[in-house]
Design an enzyme around this catalytic site. Structure first.
Site, PDB file in Angstrom:
ATOM      1  N   LYS A 114       0.844  -1.195   0.000  1.00  0.00           N
ATOM      2  CA  LYS A 114       0.000   0.000   0.000  1.00  0.00           C
ATOM      3  C   LYS A 114       0.880   1.246   0.000  1.00  0.00           C
ATOM      4  O   LYS A 114       1.876   1.319   0.729  1.00  0.00           O
ATOM      5  CB  LYS A 114      -0.916  -0.010   1.226  1.00  0.00           C
ATOM      6  CG  LYS A 114      -2.045   0.996   1.183  1.00  0.00           C
ATOM      7  CD  LYS A 114      -3.037   0.738   2.319  1.00  0.00           C
ATOM      8  CE  LYS A 114      -4.237   1.645   2.237  1.00  0.00           C
ATOM      9  NZ  LYS A 114      -5.247   1.344   3.285  1.00  0.00           N
ATOM     10  N   CYS A 175      -8.069   0.559  -0.625  1.00  0.00           N
ATOM     11  CA  CYS A 175      -8.913   1.355   0.270  1.00  0.00           C
ATOM     12  C   CYS A 175      -8.674   2.850   0.135  1.00  0.00           C
ATOM     13  O   CYS A 175      -9.143   3.478  -0.799  1.00  0.00           O
ATOM     14  CB  CYS A 175      -8.718   0.891   1.717  1.00  0.00           C
ATOM     15  SG  CYS A 175     -10.077   1.401   2.817  1.00  0.00           S
ATOM     16  N   LEU A 355     -34.665  -1.271  30.217  1.00  0.00           N
ATOM     17  CA  LEU A 355     -35.626  -0.625  29.315  1.00  0.00           C
ATOM     18  C   LEU A 355     -36.428   0.394  30.108  1.00  0.00           C
ATOM     19  O   LEU A 355     -37.261   0.036  30.944  1.00  0.00           O
ATOM     20  CB  LEU A 355     -36.545  -1.672  28.689  1.00  0.00           C
ATOM     21  CG  LEU A 355     -37.543  -1.198  27.632  1.00  0.00           C
ATOM     22  CD1 LEU A 355     -36.839  -0.573  26.439  1.00  0.00           C
ATOM     23  CD2 LEU A 355     -38.417  -2.366  27.165  1.00  0.00           C
ATOM     24  N   SER A 361     -33.429   3.765  25.095  1.00  0.00           N
ATOM     25  CA  SER A 361     -33.459   2.328  25.373  1.00  0.00           C
ATOM     26  C   SER A 361     -34.427   1.604  24.438  1.00  0.00           C
ATOM     27  O   SER A 361     -34.193   0.453  24.057  1.00  0.00           O
ATOM     28  CB  SER A 361     -33.821   2.067  26.834  1.00  0.00           C
ATOM     29  OG  SER A 361     -35.095   2.588  27.151  1.00  0.00           O
TER      30      SER A 361
END
Length: 700
Positions: A114, A175, A355, A361
């Site tokens: 690279k 990339c 929750l 949540s």
């Protein structure tokens, strides 16, 4: 004319240091590519060891095991008669490089290191690798003995070179090189390279897919050519999710597209294309290279053709329209896939979530439900790996999920942790949502634990703190809120470890967090409260996006309970109720709205603004709503909150990275955590500017 080629690229769910699993997935992708008639197969960046090895790249073991896997690939009959392009780290002259290794029929053709590194945001490649900065230079690389035994070669070309077959020329990018202003494909195209390849490890961010697509299209629209893009997929052990999107383009058109989000560990896409189309396109668009251009590419010749004679009846792929996901789709799919990888690879038996009946949540709960939908769909589509993984999670080799709601009940536990400051409304909303998604739900009252802790404090000090509503000081008020929040964290971990034991089931549960990116930015959460968890799927997502996501879920999954949750004001419910109703709200506590925080967050991180430059931008952005003095107050208030609470980011739960203004302290947003919170010089500059504006108002 014998110029049609079939090329394969792929998305692989590789896992850092899982050499055995990575090898199996690479071989499977090559096998699929060959079955589809491909003569060239491209894989993701560093696919042999996994991209996310981080400081394990320093270890000689990582290099050794990568070569051991390469030997297995060279030996395998599966890799015969197809050019294989794989990624691995290689040490050359005692310098470590991120490399592509191209081989054919037990011979290594070339190694391409690279040249342009990814070293911003989540990426730190220069920490582990050096760039190959010798343009058009090729050296001899002496192969390890274990590879020499297979290939019969002592040395192979190493450097900036391209592969010349009997019918075309192939050049590699990796990339970040695509995203660079000096992308190698520009000069390679001018020098006659017809096929460009890009092996990537590119992570998901909301609203990012179009940037990637536009770069790939533009790489071939200017001077023609074929572009193959391969990417990693999944969670390979870190905060990011690699989102696939393998694709093939020709002359500016996309002709093949892979999935962005999927539970398939191996996805191979192929395209059959006519190289004459590249020649014809360039014949009109391109001019010969000028003398000032760099010297020609080093061509490594191989006696092999990608095309075959008599291809007149072979159809070629035609341009397609790319289908983008909405941000709501992305939130539903990306974090859900990330959670699934984390769960199946962690060896745990499911999730536990406190929750509260609020937006955050509930968003986490909906992502888990979306994960169950994806798992059931993958099994229905015949994905045997997902079925095997589900059976491993639930500890039952004969189990087959019948419905997402039923699966949710097996692997997802929710609990509402009530205190004397909790309202009936939030309790009811949490229970209703739990019923609709199918989670195993518990109601827990924490008052006994809170009073026990305060009793210990009172026994030692002789003092009993009071809420501000009952005459207490600000310090007392905050401490009492923190005790409740921290008790919830302790109880969450207790129930995660022992609830399955209490029910006679094996395993433990991963605790899920639910603090959003805006709360992390301002520190509007208690350090070591129930936002402290094993992982947090929404920690990189803004409150604004989460609200849109819940609206999407209400329609997509028919979760009607979400409408009541969205209609309620966000609240921590840590202060006493007034006549049974919530008197505390998040936005009042923070002193600004969530939408304002999103704007400020983007300016701080993306636009690189400190207090003064942020003020200078916001007086224009908010000119219709706020005066310069009010903008100054907002900016000062934010930076005070941010700097006072920045220390919390050093212990924040690992979160799914989804937003480009994330304040994640681990790698993405590196800042001090001990500030001069008075910002005296910076705030004085703002005050001086406000005074100058007041003295010299604009002339209309």
């Amino acid at each position: 004319m014998g110029r049609k080629v079939t090329l394969a690229t792929c998305s692989l769910n590789q896992w850092a240091l899982d050499f055995e699993g990575n090898l199996e997935r690479i071989l499977r992708s090559i096998e699929i590519a060959k079955s589809k008639g491909a003569k060239y197969r491209l894989g993701p960046e560093l696919e042999i060891c996994g991209y996310g090895c981080a400081d394990h790249f320093y270890e000689s073991d990582t290099l050794l095991h990568s070569f051991q896997v390469l030997r297995k690939l060279l030996e395998s009959p599966i890799t015969q008669d197809i050019i294989c392009d794989v990624g691995m780290p290689i040490m050359h002259r005692n310098v470590r490089y991120n490399c592509r290794v191209l081989f054919l029929n037990r011979k290594i053709l070339l190694i391409r290191p690279k040249m342009l590194m990814a070293n911003q945001g989540n990426y730190r490649e220069l920490r582990w690798f050096s760039p190959w900065n010798q343009l058009r230079q090729v050296e001899e690389y002496f192969l390890p003995r274990m590879i020499q035994e297979i290939t019969g070669q002592d040395t192979v070309p190493f450097g900036d070179c391209v592969l010349s077959t009997k019918d075309t020329c192939i050049g590699s990018e990796m990339c970040a090189e695509l995203w660079n202003s000096r992308s190698p494909h520009i000069q390679m195209g001018l020098d006659g390279v017809e096929i460009f390849t890009n092996s990537s490890a590119s992570h998901h961010e909301l609203r990012k897919a179009d940037q990637r697509l536009n770069l790939i299209k533009s790489a071939t629209i200017k001077s023609g050519g074929i572009y193959l893009y391969a990417n990693q997929r999944g969670c390979d052990g870190d905060r990011v999710y690699y989102d696939g999107c393998a694709m093939v383009a020709i002359n500016g058109d996309i002709v093949a597209q892979g999935a962005q989000f999927s539970l398939n560990d191996v996805e191979v896409i192929t395209a059959t294309l006519d190289l004459e189309d590249v020649s014809n396109y360039r014949g009109e668009m391109c001019t010969p290279s000028m003398e000032s251009e760099p010297k020609p590419c080093n061509r490594v010749k191989v006696d092999f053709s990608l095309s075959s004679v008599g291809d007149i009846y072979l159809p070629t792929h035609q341009p397609i329209t790319w289908h983008f996901h909405t941000p709501e789709d992305e939130i539903s799919l990306g974090p859900a896939c990330w959670l699934w990888d984390y769960l199946r690879r962690s060896g745990q038996a499911g999730f536990l979530l406190p929750l509260s009946g609020g937006v955050d949540s509930s968003s986490t709960a909906c992502i888990v439900y979306s994960m169950c939908v994806l798992v059931c769909q993958a099994i229905e589509d015949g994905n045997s790996q997902v079925l095997q993984d589900v059976r491993g999670v639930v500890g039952d080799d004969s189990y087959s999920p019948q419905h997402p709601k039923e699966l949710c009940g097996r692997i997802f536990t929710t609990c509402y942790m009530a205190s004397e400051n909790s309202s009936e409304d939030t309790c009811s909303r949490a229970k209703q949502l739990a019923n609709q998604i199918g989670s195993s739900h518990m109601n827990i009252n924490i008052d006994v634990a809170v009073k026990g802790i305060l009793g210990i404090f009172s026994l030692v000090t002789g003092k009993w703190p009071q809420f501000r509503a009952n005459g207490g000081s600000r310090r007392e008020n905050l401490a009492l809120q923190n005790v409740q929040a921290r008790v919830r964290m302790v109880l969450a971990y207790l129930f995660a470890q022992l609830s399955l034991w209490a029910w006679g089931k094996p395993g433990g549960l991963l605790v899920l967090g639910s603090a959003n990116v805006d709360e992390s930015l301002t520190g509007y959460f208690t350090k070591y409260d129930c936002s402290s968890a094993d992982i947090n799927p929404i920690g990189g997502i803004s409150k604004t996006d989460l609200k849109s996501f819940l609206l999407y879920c209400a329609e997509q999954f028919q979760l009607t309970a979400l409408r009541g949750i969205l209609a309620a004001p966000p609240t921590a419910e840590l202060e006493p109720l007034t006549d049974g109703q919530v008197s505390q709200t998040d936005e009042a506590d923070m002193g600004m709205t969530y939408s304002e925080l999103s704007v400020i967050g983007r300016l701080r991180k993306i636009s690189k603004c400190g207090p003064f430059s942020m003020f200078c931008k916001l007086i224009h952005t908010w000119k219709d709503a706020l005066s310069a003095t009010e903008v100054a107050q907002k900016v000062k208030h934010f930076f005070r909150m941010y700097s006072v609470n920045r220390h919390k980011m050093t212990t924040v739960t690992p979160s799914y990275h989804a937003e480009s203004y994330s304040p994640d302290d681990n790698r993405f947003d590196l800042r001090p955590f001990l500030y001069n919170t008075r910002w005296t010089w910076q705030f004085k500059c703002i005050d001086n500017q406000v005074a100058e504006m007041a003295a010299n108002p604009p002339k209309h």
